[in-house]
Design an enzyme around this catalytic site. Structure first.
Site, PDB file in Angstrom:
ATOM      1  N   ASN A   9       0.869  -1.180   0.000  1.00  0.00           N
ATOM      2  CA  ASN A   9       0.000   0.000   0.000  1.00  0.00           C
ATOM      3  C   ASN A   9       0.904   1.228   0.000  1.00  0.00           C
ATOM      4  OD1 ASN A   9      -1.863   1.993   0.348  1.00  0.00           O
ATOM      5  ND2 ASN A   9      -2.550   1.347   2.385  1.00  0.00           N
ATOM      6  N   TRP A  10       1.034   1.828  -1.172  1.00  0.00           N
ATOM      7  CA  TRP A  10       1.928   3.000  -1.280  1.00  0.00           C
ATOM      8  C   TRP A  10       1.330   4.239  -0.624  1.00  0.00           C
ATOM      9  CZ3 TRP A  10       4.071   3.029  -7.053  1.00  0.00           C
ATOM     10  CH2 TRP A  10       4.864   1.882  -7.239  1.00  0.00           C
ATOM     11  N   LYS A  11       0.036   4.200  -0.313  1.00  0.00           N
ATOM     12  CA  LYS A  11      -0.680   5.351   0.257  1.00  0.00           C
ATOM     13  C   LYS A  11      -0.462   6.581  -0.642  1.00  0.00           C
ATOM     14  CE  LYS A  11      -0.408   3.181   4.742  1.00  0.00           C
ATOM     15  NZ  LYS A  11      -0.340   3.300   6.196  1.00  0.00           N
ATOM     16  N   HIS A  97      -9.654   1.070   4.654  1.00  0.00           N
ATOM     17  CA  HIS A  97      -8.406   1.309   5.387  1.00  0.00           C
ATOM     18  C   HIS A  97      -8.694   2.249   6.560  1.00  0.00           C
ATOM     19  CE1 HIS A  97      -4.363   2.512   6.412  1.00  0.00           C
ATOM     20  NE2 HIS A  97      -3.953   1.440   5.767  1.00  0.00           N
ATOM     21  N   GLU A  99      -7.186   4.693   7.641  1.00  0.00           N
ATOM     22  CA  GLU A  99      -6.994   6.120   7.318  1.00  0.00           C
ATOM     23  C   GLU A  99      -8.224   6.677   6.607  1.00  0.00           C
ATOM     24  OE1 GLU A  99      -3.248   5.493   5.354  1.00  0.00           O
ATOM     25  OE2 GLU A  99      -2.368   4.967   7.290  1.00  0.00           O
ATOM     26  N   GLU A 169      -5.580  -4.814  10.429  1.00  0.00           N
ATOM     27  CA  GLU A 169      -4.545  -3.816  10.672  1.00  0.00           C
ATOM     28  C   GLU A 169      -4.838  -3.086  11.985  1.00  0.00           C
ATOM     29  OE1 GLU A 169      -2.527  -2.609   6.682  1.00  0.00           O
ATOM     30  OE2 GLU A 169      -4.234  -1.303   7.031  1.00  0.00           O
ATOM     31  N   GLY A 175       2.399   2.298  10.881  1.00  0.00           N
ATOM     32  CA  GLY A 175       3.364   3.389  10.742  1.00  0.00           C
ATOM     33  C   GLY A 175       4.052   3.766  12.043  1.00  0.00           C
ATOM     34  N   SER A 215       3.331  -2.194  10.352  1.00  0.00           N
ATOM     35  CA  SER A 215       4.782  -2.267  10.564  1.00  0.00           C
ATOM     36  C   SER A 215       5.393  -3.619  10.178  1.00  0.00           C
ATOM     37  CB  SER A 215       5.144  -1.906  12.011  1.00  0.00           C
ATOM     38  OG  SER A 215       4.727  -0.579  12.306  1.00  0.00           O
ATOM     39  N   GLY A 236       2.725  -0.961   4.341  1.00  0.00           N
ATOM     40  CA  GLY A 236       2.867   0.441   3.973  1.00  0.00           C
ATOM     41  C   GLY A 236       4.327   0.796   3.734  1.00  0.00           C
ATOM     42  N   GLY A 237       4.946   1.401   4.731  1.00  0.00           N
ATOM     43  CA  GLY A 237       6.300   1.953   4.600  1.00  0.00           C
ATOM     44  C   GLY A 237       7.305   1.029   3.928  1.00  0.00           C
TER      45      GLY A 237
HETATM   46  P1  13P Z   1       2.898   0.378   7.726  1.00  0.00           P
HETATM   47  O1  13P Z   1       3.384  -0.903   7.120  1.00  0.00           O
HETATM   48  O2  13P Z   1       3.643   1.586   7.256  1.00  0.00           O
HETATM   49  O3  13P Z   1       2.801   0.283   9.223  1.00  0.00           O
HETATM   50  O4  13P Z   1       1.399   0.607   7.188  1.00  0.00           O
HETATM   51  C1  13P Z   1       0.502  -0.434   7.288  1.00  0.00           C
HETATM   52  C2  13P Z   1      -0.675  -0.091   6.482  1.00  0.00           C
HETATM   53  O5  13P Z   1      -1.441   0.790   6.828  1.00  0.00           O
HETATM   54  C3  13P Z   1      -0.870  -0.805   5.220  1.00  0.00           C
HETATM   55  O6  13P Z   1      -2.130  -0.566   4.695  1.00  0.00           O
END
Ligand code: 13P
Length: 253
Positions: A9-11, A97, A99, A169, A175, A215, A236-237
């Site tokens: 997920n590049w967000k 998600h 967010e 999640e 994050g 994470s 994500g990251g």
């Molecule tokens: P991180 O891997 O950066 O913690 O993010 C997780 C996430 O929200 C994937 O959708």
């Protein structure tokens, strides 16, 4: 065997130039995906077609959108419909998600509608659920996640629930560098599967892929994915670094 999935997920990250470079690096990295394993890249809307084109021909590698509209089409400025994604041959979409829930007010009911739009366009949903820290501290995370699942998914037919994808999640692990332990992940994933089994039966529950997100990185992926009810991760990251995400892909069961 149900699908094992490494989903990136590049967000809302990366310029077009950076997205192109990362995709080129992904293309150049060899992934050993077997028939039960998928890698999915959820990229910002404007990059979908370019990234898809670059990844064309990679075995079991797909591109996903990070959201879609709850309505079909029409006067909804700024929205992107599932029909549009279908027209671009995008076959996966992330829905719900944390967010989106937190910053854009997406409720379980709205998410149920988004999932309906995705099904109407034959797009596979990756449905996210997970509790905030206060809920975990109060030790009521199981019922919290259960409600998310019931209110957004239980209108689906048995056929629709078969092979469905859920990502657990925990918000406190997104994050933050603070991962749920593999035992905590397993415990919730088993709970999610039991909630689905109670409604749809154990065969269907066992066909559902339940990914862990929060994470995940190269260093912890193998441990987390080794758990019985963990079918990969939503990342994500660590998905913004091709070599790191390749380790995560290669950690799939
Ligand atoms: P991180 O891997 O950066 O913690 O993010 C997780 C996430 O929200 C994937 O959708």
């Amino acid at each position: 065997m149900r699908k094992q999935i490494a989903a990136a997920n590049w967000k809302m990250n990366l310029s077009l130039a950076q997205a192109n470079q990362l995709t080129d690096e992904i293309v150049a990295t060899s992934h050993s995906l077997n028939e039960h394993q998928l890698a999915i890249f959820a990229v910002p809307f404007p990059y979908l077609l370019t990234v898809k084109e670059k990844l064309k021909g990679k075995h079991n590698v797909f591109v996903a959108a990070q959201n879609c509209a709850s309505t079909k089409n029409g006067a909804y400025t700024g929205e992107v419909s599932a029909e549009m994604l279908d027209g671009m041959d995008i076959r996966y979409v992330i829905i719900g998600h944390s967010e989106r829930r937190e910053y854009y007010g997406e409720t379980n009911k709205i998410l149920a509608e988004k999932i309906n739009r995705a099904f109407e366009s034959n797009i596979n949903t990756i449905f996210c659920c997970g509790e905030p820290l206060a809920v975990r501290e109060a030790a009521i995370q199981n019922s919290y996640v259960e409600t998310q699942i019931k209110e957004s998914l239980f209108h689906l037919s048995a056929a629709q629930m078969t092979n469905f994808i859920i990502a657990y999640e925990p918000i406190w692990a997104i994050g933050t560098g603070k991962t749920a332990s593999s035992d905590q992940a397993q415990e919730m994933h088993a709970h999610i599967r039991s909630v689905i089994a109670a409604q749809y039966g154990s065969d269907i529950a066992n066909s559902v892929s339940v990914l862990y997100g929060g994470s995940v990185k190269g260093a912890n992926a193998k441990d987390i994915f080794s758990k019985q009810d963990v079918d990969g991760g939503l990342v994500g990251g660590a998905s913004l670094v091709a070599a790191e995400f390749a380790i995560i892909i290669n950690s799939l069961k």
